[in-house]
Each structure stands twice: as structure tokens, then as C-alpha cells.
Design an enzyme around this catalytic site. Structure first.
Site, PDB file in Angstrom:
ATOM      1  N   PHE A 164       0.846  -1.154   0.020  1.00  0.00           N
ATOM      2  CA  PHE A 164       0.298   0.156   0.062  1.00  0.00           C
ATOM      3  C   PHE A 164       0.728   1.344  -0.202  1.00  0.00           C
ATOM      4  O   PHE A 164       0.092   2.345  -0.378  1.00  0.00           O
ATOM      5  CB  PHE A 164      -0.958   0.173   0.437  1.00  0.00           C
ATOM      6  CG  PHE A 164      -0.035   0.824   2.511  1.00  0.00           C
ATOM      7  CD1 PHE A 164      -1.050   2.233   2.788  1.00  0.00           C
ATOM      8  CD2 PHE A 164       0.422  -0.291   3.220  1.00  0.00           C
ATOM      9  CE1 PHE A 164       0.184   2.630   3.777  1.00  0.00           C
ATOM     10  CE2 PHE A 164       0.638  -0.015   4.610  1.00  0.00           C
ATOM     11  CZ  PHE A 164       0.948   1.562   4.947  1.00  0.00           C
ATOM     12  N   LYS A 185      -1.104  -6.776  -9.250  1.00  0.00           N
ATOM     13  CA  LYS A 185      -1.946  -6.939  -8.336  1.00  0.00           C
ATOM     14  C   LYS A 185      -1.820  -5.542  -7.258  1.00  0.00           C
ATOM     15  O   LYS A 185      -0.871  -6.549  -6.404  1.00  0.00           O
ATOM     16  CB  LYS A 185      -2.003  -8.728  -7.450  1.00  0.00           C
ATOM     17  CG  LYS A 185      -3.032  -8.968  -6.980  1.00  0.00           C
ATOM     18  CD  LYS A 185      -4.100  -7.685  -5.772  1.00  0.00           C
ATOM     19  CE  LYS A 185      -2.715  -8.520  -4.465  1.00  0.00           C
ATOM     20  NZ  LYS A 185      -3.452  -7.037  -3.590  1.00  0.00           N
ATOM     21  N   GLU A 216      -5.084  -3.674  -2.551  1.00  0.00           N
ATOM     22  CA  GLU A 216      -6.463  -2.941  -1.764  1.00  0.00           C
ATOM     23  C   GLU A 216      -6.224  -1.798  -1.525  1.00  0.00           C
ATOM     24  O   GLU A 216      -8.157  -1.820  -1.210  1.00  0.00           O
ATOM     25  CB  GLU A 216      -7.203  -4.672  -1.663  1.00  0.00           C
ATOM     26  CG  GLU A 216      -6.546  -5.089  -0.004  1.00  0.00           C
ATOM     27  CD  GLU A 216      -5.772  -6.209   0.489  1.00  0.00           C
ATOM     28  OE1 GLU A 216      -4.250  -5.504  -1.139  1.00  0.00           O
ATOM     29  OE2 GLU A 216      -5.651  -7.085   1.144  1.00  0.00           O
ATOM     30  N   SER A 250       5.486  -6.844   3.802  1.00  0.00           N
ATOM     31  CA  SER A 250       5.648  -6.850   4.729  1.00  0.00           C
ATOM     32  C   SER A 250       7.026  -8.624   4.779  1.00  0.00           C
ATOM     33  O   SER A 250       6.379  -8.788   3.955  1.00  0.00           O
ATOM     34  CB  SER A 250       4.644  -6.891   5.910  1.00  0.00           C
ATOM     35  OG  SER A 250       4.194  -8.285   5.168  1.00  0.00           O
ATOM     36  N   CYS A 266       9.576   2.101   2.936  1.00  0.00           N
ATOM     37  CA  CYS A 266      10.266   0.666   3.785  1.00  0.00           C
ATOM     38  C   CYS A 266      11.947   1.227   3.807  1.00  0.00           C
ATOM     39  O   CYS A 266      12.535   0.609   4.937  1.00  0.00           O
ATOM     40  CB  CYS A 266      10.491  -0.765   3.131  1.00  0.00           C
ATOM     41  SG  CYS A 266      11.010   0.317   1.638  1.00  0.00           S
ATOM     42  N   GLU A 277       8.922  -4.023  13.087  1.00  0.00           N
ATOM     43  CA  GLU A 277       8.411  -2.937  12.029  1.00  0.00           C
ATOM     44  C   GLU A 277       7.645  -2.424  12.516  1.00  0.00           C
ATOM     45  O   GLU A 277       6.355  -2.998  12.576  1.00  0.00           O
ATOM     46  CB  GLU A 277       8.638  -3.354  11.279  1.00  0.00           C
ATOM     47  CG  GLU A 277       8.189  -2.631   9.541  1.00  0.00           C
ATOM     48  CD  GLU A 277       8.166  -2.927   8.032  1.00  0.00           C
ATOM     49  OE1 GLU A 277       7.496  -3.988   7.687  1.00  0.00           O
ATOM     50  OE2 GLU A 277       8.649  -2.696   7.553  1.00  0.00           O
TER      51      GLU A 277
HETATM   52  P1  NAD Z   1       1.739  -6.660   3.199  1.00  0.00           P
HETATM   53  O1  NAD Z   1       2.502  -7.243   3.282  1.00  0.00           O
HETATM   54  O2  NAD Z   1       0.266  -6.604   4.086  1.00  0.00           O
HETATM   55  O3  NAD Z   1       1.013  -6.861   1.645  1.00  0.00           O
HETATM   56  C1  NAD Z   1       1.696  -6.738   0.676  1.00  0.00           C
HETATM   57  C2  NAD Z   1       0.884  -7.038  -0.670  1.00  0.00           C
HETATM   58  O4  NAD Z   1       0.656  -8.457  -0.516  1.00  0.00           O
HETATM   59  C3  NAD Z   1      -0.558  -6.539  -0.832  1.00  0.00           C
HETATM   60  O5  NAD Z   1      -0.848  -6.991  -1.917  1.00  0.00           O
HETATM   61  C4  NAD Z   1      -1.549  -7.547  -0.338  1.00  0.00           C
HETATM   62  O6  NAD Z   1      -2.822  -7.686  -0.892  1.00  0.00           O
HETATM   63  C5  NAD Z   1      -0.496  -8.504   0.048  1.00  0.00           C
HETATM   64  N1  NAD Z   1      -1.679  -9.609   0.678  1.00  0.00           N
HETATM   65  C6  NAD Z   1      -1.096  -9.455   1.895  1.00  0.00           C
HETATM   66  N2  NAD Z   1      -1.685 -10.590   2.945  1.00  0.00           N
HETATM   67  C7  NAD Z   1      -1.032 -11.241   2.189  1.00  0.00           C
HETATM   68  C8  NAD Z   1      -1.569 -13.105   3.008  1.00  0.00           C
HETATM   69  N3  NAD Z   1      -1.790 -13.284   3.984  1.00  0.00           N
HETATM   70  N4  NAD Z   1      -1.216 -14.069   1.584  1.00  0.00           N
HETATM   71  C9  NAD Z   1      -1.178 -13.247   0.232  1.00  0.00           C
HETATM   72  N5  NAD Z   1      -1.047 -12.097  -0.070  1.00  0.00           N
HETATM   73  C10 NAD Z   1      -0.603 -11.291   0.823  1.00  0.00           C
HETATM   74  O7  NAD Z   1       2.520  -5.015   3.134  1.00  0.00           O
HETATM   75  P2  NAD Z   1       1.886  -2.914   3.438  1.00  0.00           P
HETATM   76  O8  NAD Z   1       0.846  -3.576   5.344  1.00  0.00           O
HETATM   77  O9  NAD Z   1       0.629  -3.390   2.029  1.00  0.00           O
HETATM   78  O10 NAD Z   1       2.764  -2.723   2.954  1.00  0.00           O
HETATM   79  C11 NAD Z   1       3.506  -2.199   3.360  1.00  0.00           C
HETATM   80  C12 NAD Z   1       5.495  -3.729   4.317  1.00  0.00           C
HETATM   81  O11 NAD Z   1       5.395  -3.281   2.858  1.00  0.00           O
HETATM   82  C13 NAD Z   1       5.848  -2.661   5.188  1.00  0.00           C
HETATM   83  O12 NAD Z   1       6.130  -4.123   5.654  1.00  0.00           O
HETATM   84  C14 NAD Z   1       7.077  -2.602   4.025  1.00  0.00           C
HETATM   85  O13 NAD Z   1       8.536  -2.454   4.809  1.00  0.00           O
HETATM   86  C15 NAD Z   1       7.324  -4.000   2.837  1.00  0.00           C
HETATM   87  N6  NAD Z   1       7.490  -2.379   2.230  1.00  0.00           N
HETATM   88  C16 NAD Z   1       8.995  -2.731   1.353  1.00  0.00           C
HETATM   89  C17 NAD Z   1       9.614  -2.211   0.813  1.00  0.00           C
HETATM   90  C18 NAD Z   1      11.167  -3.057   0.307  1.00  0.00           C
HETATM   91  O14 NAD Z   1      11.694  -2.679  -1.418  1.00  0.00           O
HETATM   92  N7  NAD Z   1      11.996  -3.914   0.737  1.00  0.00           N
HETATM   93  C19 NAD Z   1       9.235  -1.151   0.276  1.00  0.00           C
HETATM   94  C20 NAD Z   1       7.464  -0.984   0.632  1.00  0.00           C
HETATM   95  C21 NAD Z   1       7.050  -1.780   1.318  1.00  0.00           C
END
Ligand code: NAD
Length: 495
Positions: free
Chosen positions: A148, A172, A175, A225, A280, A380
Site C-alpha cells: 500500500f 496486483k 487493496e 511485509s 520501507c 517494524e
Molecule cells: P503486506 O505484506 O500486508 O501486503 C503486500 C501485498 O501482499 C499486498 O498486495 C497484499 O494484498 C498482499 N497480501 C497481504 N496479506 C497477504 C497474505 N496473507 N497472503 C498473500 N498476499 C497477501 O504489506 P503492506 O502493509 O501493504 O505494505 C507495508 C510493508 O511493505 C512494510 O512491511 C514495508 O516495509 C514493506 N515494503 C518493503 C519495501 C522494500 O523495498 N523492501 C518497499 C515498500 C514496502
């Protein structure tokens, strides 16, 4: 308003009855619902991509570049609109949203020049009349799954590179803020990208799982994450796919006693509280090497107290958090930090926002005297919480940073070139800043962390991006030269 998908060149609805809520975080109001794709919906998108990939792989490099140049012009001309869409669903202030669009544009610009990176390699005369050369070919259908917090920049880390390399993409997005990705897909189509080369499927776990298992999907670029990144990496590699899964972070900024303290304080505030800490590459831990801590904390506190938290459209410094649930989670960390004995020098729970009282508000929090056993240090938090840990020496600082399970970004502030050089050599982190708090690589270098911040081998964009989205093929060819007594295989003899 209902937000659907973009498949085979047009906006479409899916078959799923499931919906998610989309909010304006600055007002707390639900502004739309987003369709959460079923496995069948994902299949429709992947099949469209598979059909398109077969033709797109044969599109000339000149044609692919022409589309990317046209797309770059559209995004550049409409960057303010894109920033507004980001702010409306994510909450970050317009200046941060504009910065995100700018970083995305830089990857598009890099992709415009990709023919030079796709040149391959040629060795003449590896044996008598034998040449050997490597060509790089697209994979087919690739999936991009994004978080997000950067609804434009993260998709643009991958999509332009994948497309320029001749692949078709199913994206994808999160959401929580799905609208920007749909705009990007529409503008790509307007720029001349053939139908089906870029598809956007909105959804949650069901859509992700469908992509991870689909036999036509050859590779997965994931950002999110750490627990989900690990899950995506394991499941998709088990299904035989190439995977790069970028995970979470806990980035440390080390300040040595000889550092310019005003520079370090400005950097800590920007890197700690920009985009409300939902980055991040945000700095969440400041490691103050004594005797510098008192002077540094005083300077940071003075700056943090002056930050204005409020609606991102009103010129504030920091916006709301993305959802009510995330706000509650970050708030609970602040509670836990206080309960564990950290000193809340500035307490964000008391903030009076410049915005609708129903927004998801939490002001910036500065903790001092944080210790490595506290949850505000280990976890985090992904919010506007900056923790100061005091250490006695450079060695102690490096030991602390290297003990972290994460290894995304880090920074050192010092005027000692030798110390900085030692740090860049010793620290176990993928992206290092020297007197630069958020060392995000430019598009022509590659972005990625180490340890639990990235699962896989190749980082995003730059050279790694090209390697990820192509596979190498080595051709060894032998053409006999009739002048040397070889057989003429039918081609006219050169004279
Ligand atoms: P998230 O892991 O909750 O979601 C990321 C994606 O995974 C979304 O598209 C979501 O729909 C999907 N998703 C969520 N739960 C899932 C599940 N159980 N099974 C399959 N898919 C699932 O992350 P977020 O809250 O959207 O974003 C924040 C996180 O992203 C933070 O931890 C941040 O550090 C990380 N991030 C990392 C980088 C990097 O370059 N390393 C960059 C941006 C964000």
C-alpha cells in the site's frame, strides 16, 4: 463507487462477490469499494497476458521504446493528478506523493533506454570459425504484487522494465489504495501498449495465491511485509517460478560524535517522519554514539515539535496513517514503548491535526533511551515513531545494526571518511547512505535489501531488473569459411 480490474485493454468487473473498503485516511470516510478478485478472475487476466506475451516478445526494441517514451510523457504531464489520487487513498502529503511519482518516472526513463541493456554479448572465434553469443529473452507472463505504501512507485519499479524486456504483466496492487495502478494501466494503453500486455487485478490473498500457483506465471516480483514476502517466496519457488520478494525493514541511522548535528537532525526528521514513517526506507532507529545523544535529541525534538500533522492536501508536513486499524496498531506500539520505560520526548498520541477529526491521526513520536529488548526496537512499526538508542562506541553501533534480522537501508552521519568507509564495508545491509538518510538507489542501479528484507537473488530495476525479467540463451555457431577448405553451406561465397 466500485473499483474493478483492467484486463485485456479495458476496465472490467470480475465474478467475485467479495469487496474491500477504500478510505480517504484524512477524513476517515469510505470513498469506494474494491473488487477482490477470485481465482477465476485472475485466470482471465493471466490468459489475456499469455496471449499478449506471445506477440509482444516479437515487438521490435524500437517499438517497445516508443511505447515507453509515450508513456513517460503521459505520466509526466499528469503527475499532479496521479499525486492527488495517491494522497486521496494513502494519505501521504501531496509533496511526498509527488516525490513518489518522480521516482517512478525515473524507472520509466531508464526503461526507455533498455535496448542498450539488452544488447547481450558476443565472443568471436571461440574456436576456429566458431562464435558464441548470449541473447536475453523475455520470460512470458510475470506477476507484480505491490504494497500500500507506494501505490505508484513500487509498481513502476517493475512494470516498465518487465514490459521493455518483452514480457506481459499481471499487476496486483494493494487493496487499500487500488486506483493509481488502474490509471497507470490506462495510460500505458493510451501510449500504445497492446491489449493484454499490462493487466491489473485487484484483490487480496485469494488473488495472490492464484498468481503464485498459475502455471502461466513465470516470475513473481513481490513487495510487502516480511512474513508475506517469505510466504510468497516459498510458495512461488515451490511452484517453479523465479521470485524476488522484498520484505520489511528496521533501518538504523548511526550518528558519530564528529557528525554535523544539524544536518543529522534534519535528516533524522525527514527520514523518520516523511510519509508518516510508512516507508520501507524510513529511519526508525537512531543510534547515537556518545557523547552525542543529548545534543542530538534536543535538536531533533525541536524540529519534531514544529511538524504540522494534517490533511495532505493542506500543505501539512505529515499526513494520517493509512487505515484505522494501522493507526491503532502504531498507537499500541507507542503505549508499549512508554510502558517499557522508553522516554517519550515527543508523544504523538496528543496531536491536534489540521484536518477532519475522523481521520486516522497519530502525530510524530520521538523516543529516547530505547533498548534492544523493547518491542518498539525489535518490530517494524511502520509509523511515525523514531527510537533513539544510545551506544558507547562505533563498534557497539555496528554490532547493533548487524544483529538486526532486517537489512534494507542504513545511514551513517560523520565527517570522518575513514569511519564511513569502514561502515560501508562492515555493515550487513543492502543500501547504505553516508550523510544521506534515505539511500534509495537511482533507477539505473538496483534497489534491494539483505537478510529478511529480501528473499531471492536479484534486486529491483537497474541491471538486476533486466536479469530478473529475461533469461539468457547462449548460442554457439559455426560457419565454415570456404576459403579455408570448408563446406559451403549454400550461402554465396564472399569475395
Ligand atoms: P503486506 O505484506 O500486508 O501486503 C503486500 C501485498 O501482499 C499486498 O498486495 C497484499 O494484498 C498482499 N497480501 C497481504 N496479506 C497477504 C497474505 N496473507 N497472503 C498473500 N498476499 C497477501 O504489506 P503492506 O502493509 O501493504 O505494505 C507495508 C510493508 O511493505 C512494510 O512491511 C514495508 O516495509 C514493506 N515494503 C518493503 C519495501 C522494500 O523495498 N523492501 C518497499 C515498500 C514496502
Amino acid at each position: 463507487m466500485s473499483i474493478g480490474h483492467f484486463i485485456d485493454g479495458k476496465r472490467v468487473g470480475g465474478t467475485s462477490e467479495r469487496r474491500g473498503d477504500v478510505f480517504d485516511p484524512a477524513t476517515g470516510r469510505r470513498t469506494a469499494e474494491v473488487e477482490l478478485a477470485s481465482t477465476a478472475d485472475v485466470d482471465v487476466a493471466v490468459q489475456a497476458a499469455a496471449r499478449a506475451a506471445r506477440a509482444w516478445r516479437d515487438a521490435s526494441l524500437a517499438r517497445r521504446s516508443a511505447v515507453l517514451f509515450a508513456f513517460r510523457e503521459l505520466v509526466h504531464a499528469r503527475r499532479d493528478r496521479l499525486a492527488e489520487v495517491i494522497t486521496a487513498e494513502h494519505g501521504k502529503v501531496l509533496a511526498d506523493a509527488a516525490g513518489e511519482v518522480q521516482r517512478g518516472l525515473e524507472v520509466i526513463e531508464y526503461a526507455c533506454g533498455l535496448p542498450s541493456a539488452l544488447r547481450g554479448a558476443f565472443s568471436e572465434n571461440v574456436s576456429t570459425e566458431v562464435d558464441s553469443y548470449t541473447i536475453r529473452q523475455p520470460l512470458g507472463v510475470v506477476a507484480v504484487i505491490s504494497p500500500f505504501n507506494f501505490p505508484v512507485m513500487v509498481p513502476l519499479w517493475f512494470v516498465p522494465v518487465a514490459v521493455a524486456c518483452g514480457n506481459a504483466v499481471v499487476l496486483k496492487p494493494s487493496e487499500k489504495d487500488p486506483s493509481a495502478a488502474l490509471l497507470l494501466a490506462e495510460w500505458f494503453a493510451e501510449a500504445g501498449l497492446p491489449d493484454g500486455v499490462l493487466n491489473v487485478v485487484n484483490g487480496d490473498k485469494e488473488a495472490v495465491d492464484a498468481l503464485l500457483e498459475h502455471p502461466e506465471v513465470r516470475a513473481v516480483s513481490f513487495v510487502g511485509s516480511t512474513p508475506i514476502a517469505r510466504y510468497v517466496y516459498r510458495r512461488a519457488t515451490a511452484a517453479g517460478k523465479r521470485v524476488q520478494a522484498l520484505g520489511g525493514a528496521k533501518n538504523h541511522m548511526v550518528v558519530l560524535p564528529d557528525a554535523d548535528l544539524d544536518l543529522a537532525a534534519d535528516a533524522a526528521v525527514n527520514a523518520g517522519f516523511g510519509s508518516a514513517g510508512e516507508r520501507c526506507m524510513a529511519i526508525s532507529v537512531l543510534v547515537a554514539v556518545e557523547p552525542v545523544a543529548d545534543a542530538l535529541v534536543e535538536r531533533i525534538a525541536a524540529r519534531v515539535t514544529g511538524l504540522r500533522t494534517g490533511d495532505g492536501r493542506r500543505g501539512c508536513d505529515m499526513g494520517p496513517l493509512v487505515t484505522a486499524a494501522h493507526e491503532a496498531k502504531v498507537r499500541s506500539y507507542v503505549d508499549a514503548g512508554v510502558a517499557a520505560g522508553a522516554v517519550a520526548v515527543v508523544d504523538g498520541r496528543d496531536v491536534t491535526p489540521d484536518g477532519d477529526p475522523d481521520g486516522f491521526w497519530l502525530g510524530p513520536t520521538l523516543f529516547d533511551r530505547v533498548t534492544p529488548d523493547m518491542s518498539i526496537y525489535t518490530d517494524e512499526i511502520f509509523g511515525p515513531v523514531l527510537s533513539v538508542v544510545r551506544v558507547g562506541s562505533y563498534d557497539e553501533a555496528v554490532e547493533l545494526v548487524n544483529a538486526s534480522p532486517y537489512g534494507n537501508g542504513t545511514a551513517i552521519f560523520t565527517n570522518d571518511g575513514g569511519a564511513a568507509r569502514r561502515y560501508q564495508h562492515e555493515v550487513e545491509v543492502g543500501m547504505v547512505g553516508i550523510n544521506v538518510p534515505i539511500p534509495v538507489p537511482m533507477a539505473y542501479h538496483s534497489f534491494g535489501g539483505w537478510k529478511s528484507s529480501l528473499f531471492g537473488d536479484l534486486h529491483a530495476h537497474g541491471e538486476d531488473g533486466v536479469r530478473f525479467f529475461t533469461r539468457g540463451k547462449v548460442v554457439t555457431s559455426r560457419w565454415l569459411d570456404p576459403r579455408h577448405g570448408g563446406v559451403n553451406l549454400g550461402f554465396p561465397t564472399q569475395t
